[in-house]
Design an enzyme around this catalytic site. Structure first.
Site, mmCIF file in Angstrom:
data_model
loop_
_atom_site.group_PDB
_atom_site.id
_atom_site.type_symbol
_atom_site.label_atom_id
_atom_site.label_comp_id
_atom_site.label_asym_id
_atom_site.label_seq_id
_atom_site.Cartn_x
_atom_site.Cartn_y
_atom_site.Cartn_z
ATOM 1 C CD GLU A 66 -15.350 -28.255 13.065
ATOM 2 O OE1 GLU A 66 -15.946 -27.569 13.467
ATOM 3 O OE2 GLU A 66 -15.462 -29.513 12.881
ATOM 4 C CG ASP A 237 -22.430 -28.692 13.269
ATOM 5 O OD1 ASP A 237 -22.645 -27.895 12.686
ATOM 6 O OD2 ASP A 237 -22.242 -30.046 12.798
HETATM 7 P P1 NAD Z 1 -26.699 -32.669 4.358
HETATM 8 O O1 NAD Z 1 -26.500 -31.567 3.523
HETATM 9 O O2 NAD Z 1 -26.534 -34.009 3.580
HETATM 10 O O3 NAD Z 1 -28.491 -32.627 4.759
HETATM 11 C C1 NAD Z 1 -29.020 -31.492 5.114
HETATM 12 C C2 NAD Z 1 -30.558 -31.475 4.864
HETATM 13 O O4 NAD Z 1 -31.177 -30.518 5.499
HETATM 14 C C3 NAD Z 1 -30.678 -31.202 3.429
HETATM 15 O O5 NAD Z 1 -31.710 -32.559 2.725
HETATM 16 C C4 NAD Z 1 -31.436 -30.126 3.322
HETATM 17 O O6 NAD Z 1 -32.168 -29.861 2.229
HETATM 18 C C5 NAD Z 1 -32.106 -29.939 4.546
HETATM 19 N N1 NAD Z 1 -32.443 -28.495 5.110
HETATM 20 C C6 NAD Z 1 -31.726 -27.219 5.058
HETATM 21 N N2 NAD Z 1 -32.440 -26.344 5.519
HETATM 22 C C7 NAD Z 1 -33.686 -26.811 6.070
HETATM 23 C C8 NAD Z 1 -34.637 -26.166 6.687
HETATM 24 N N3 NAD Z 1 -34.737 -25.000 6.884
HETATM 25 N N4 NAD Z 1 -35.858 -26.992 6.856
HETATM 26 C C9 NAD Z 1 -35.678 -28.386 6.548
HETATM 27 N N5 NAD Z 1 -34.896 -28.990 6.174
HETATM 28 C C10 NAD Z 1 -33.517 -28.259 5.738
HETATM 29 O O7 NAD Z 1 -26.040 -32.637 5.940
HETATM 30 P P2 NAD Z 1 -25.691 -33.864 6.796
HETATM 31 O O8 NAD Z 1 -24.444 -34.580 6.283
HETATM 32 O O9 NAD Z 1 -27.201 -34.548 6.716
HETATM 33 O O10 NAD Z 1 -25.605 -33.114 8.012
HETATM 34 C C11 NAD Z 1 -26.916 -32.097 8.669
HETATM 35 C C12 NAD Z 1 -26.090 -31.430 9.521
HETATM 36 O O11 NAD Z 1 -25.844 -32.000 10.811
HETATM 37 C C13 NAD Z 1 -25.248 -30.317 9.262
HETATM 38 O O12 NAD Z 1 -25.210 -29.148 9.354
HETATM 39 C C14 NAD Z 1 -24.005 -31.095 9.727
HETATM 40 O O13 NAD Z 1 -22.901 -30.095 10.103
HETATM 41 C C15 NAD Z 1 -24.626 -31.565 11.112
HETATM 42 N N6 NAD Z 1 -23.780 -32.649 11.929
HETATM 43 C C16 NAD Z 1 -23.624 -32.588 13.208
HETATM 44 C C17 NAD Z 1 -23.056 -33.833 13.704
HETATM 45 C C18 NAD Z 1 -22.867 -33.716 15.211
HETATM 46 O O14 NAD Z 1 -22.227 -34.392 15.731
HETATM 47 N N7 NAD Z 1 -23.569 -32.892 15.995
HETATM 48 C C19 NAD Z 1 -22.271 -34.714 13.145
HETATM 49 C C20 NAD Z 1 -22.476 -34.769 11.414
HETATM 50 C C21 NAD Z 1 -23.032 -33.889 10.885
#
Ligand code: NAD
Length: 351
Positions: A66, A237
């Site tokens: 993006e 997101d």
């Molecule tokens: P990451 O992959 O490092 O961590 C995600 C964690 O979620 C992992 O530890 C995984 O085991 C866990 N997980 C997956 N499914 C699960 C479930 N059903 N129950 C419990 N835990 C579960 O990712 P990250 O960098 O920490 O990002 C997390 C999310 O936040 C992503 O989806 C990312 O796109 C989003 N994000 C959003 C914003 C925003 O501004 N809204 C900004 C950054 C990241």
């Protein structure tokens, strides 16, 4: 706006990952959260004057790439960011990013920086800023479901900005919770590892969902969310990527960043396109109310918007002189005669 760091406008300050880590270690994570939060508040309160557009997304089966641009008329900024939930299986980050700030008058870039770490800081600061306006008064406990890359940043932002004392951690991968617990040790938070989502939400006034899965997931079901709770939903997101059961949305007062983008990417993609939602910036300027009673469920349906990156970029640019952690990049061509670009190339052969 001018290039505050370099007199030579052709040299663009570049903050590498290594520089960013040095900046964080020097200034302190919580201090930076508070600083970025101030910049966010400034920018959210002048929301209307920004150029705004939903981010330009290029989707593939495994993820999304993006571009997130905005401008306040003097400064232009954009972030390049990806989201690839399966990356961690190959030892890669789910989210990586870099960003640029430019002077609108000349179009010249004045900052080029890594934004993988900066995104975690700005996302956490934005979440905590929203919670400051929406959470029940005196909240002390947050449940955090999903304990990946963003999680420690989220926990520390809620400590610094909202006064959270306890975090209840749950992840389907228990080792992620263990890592998060270990990283938070000695930072003044009481971190508790939980065996289930249900256990994590027990006694929590705030629930953060920050999981990564490219599907309509149900991280929280309706029965897990008691009255009066504030939900900070970050992981949904992208089109086709949500975390909350639709019934939770129907019971909540929903607050969003920029509706045209959130309707495509947020939890509310599950609702009709004219379903009423409130804009966070209007709560912050006092135009509309945030939480109106103790029993209300408030939901910050966060997807991450360009103005948040713009605020974080401005913050980093303003810290460059103080910290000195950057390198100058020879990024812009500089012929003696601006129209003799070709001649400059020819002259390089003689040097
Ligand atoms: P990451 O992959 O490092 O961590 C995600 C964690 O979620 C992992 O530890 C995984 O085991 C866990 N997980 C997956 N499914 C699960 C479930 N059903 N129950 C419990 N835990 C579960 O990712 P990250 O960098 O920490 O990002 C997390 C999310 O936040 C992503 O989806 C990312 O796109 C989003 N994000 C959003 C914003 C925003 O501004 N809204 C900004 C950054 C990241």
């Amino acid at each position: 706006m001018t290039n505050t760091v370099n007199k030579d406008l052709n040299l663009v300050p570049f903050v590498s990952v290594d520089d960013m880590m040095k900046i964080i270690l020097e200034l302190g994570v919580e201090e930076m959260m508070l600083g970025i939060c101030e910049y966010l508040e400034d920018d959210f309160k002048r929301w209307e004057l920004f150029d705004k557009t939903p981010r330009v997304a290029s989707h593939s089966q495994e993820g999304v790439i993006e571009l997130m641009p905005t401008s306040d008329g003097e400064v232009y900024g954009f972030k390049y960011v990806n989201g690839h939930p399966k990356n961690t299986q190959d030892g890669l980050q789910t989210v990586t990013a870099f960003g640029v700030l430019s002077d609108v008058n000349t179009g010249y870039p004045v900052l080029f920086t890594e934004m993988t770490i900066l995104t975690a800081l700005r996302t956490a600061a934005t979440s905590a800023m929203a919670a400051k306006y929406l959470m029940p008064k005196g909240s002390k406990t947050m449940a955090m479901i999903g304990n990946g890359a963003q999680s420690e940043f989220q926990a520390l932002a809620f400590k610094a900005i909202c006064g959270i004392e306890n975090v209840r951690l749950y992840d389907i991968d228990a080792s992620a919770s263990d890592r998060c617990m270990a990283n938070l040790e000695g930072r003044g938070l009481n971190a508790i590892k939980c065996n289930s989502e249900q256990m994590a939400v027990e006694g929590a006034e705030i629930i953060t969902t920050v999981t990564a899965d490219k599907q309509y997931a149900t991280i929280l079901t309706d029965n897990m969310v008691g009255s009066g709770v504030h939900i900070n939903a970050i992981g949904g997101d992208c089109p086709g990527k949500t975390e909350l059961h639709k019934d939770i949305l129907l019971r909540s007062e929903i607050f969003v960043e920029y509706p045209p983008q959130t309707r495509i990417e947020g939890e509310i993609q599950q609702l009709d396109e004219d379903y009423p939602v409130k804009e966070l910036w209007q709560v912050m300027t006092g135009e509309i109310e945030g939480r109106t009673d103790e029993k209300q469920i408030t939901l910050f349906d966060s997807v991450g918007f360009a103005i948040e990156d713009f605020s974080a970029l401005r913050y980093i640019r303003d810290k460059l002189e103080e910290t000195g952690h950057y390198q100058n990049l020879d990024m812009l061509a500089d012929p003696d005669d601006p129209r003799d670009l070709f001649g400059m190339v020819l002259r390089a052969a003689k040097n």
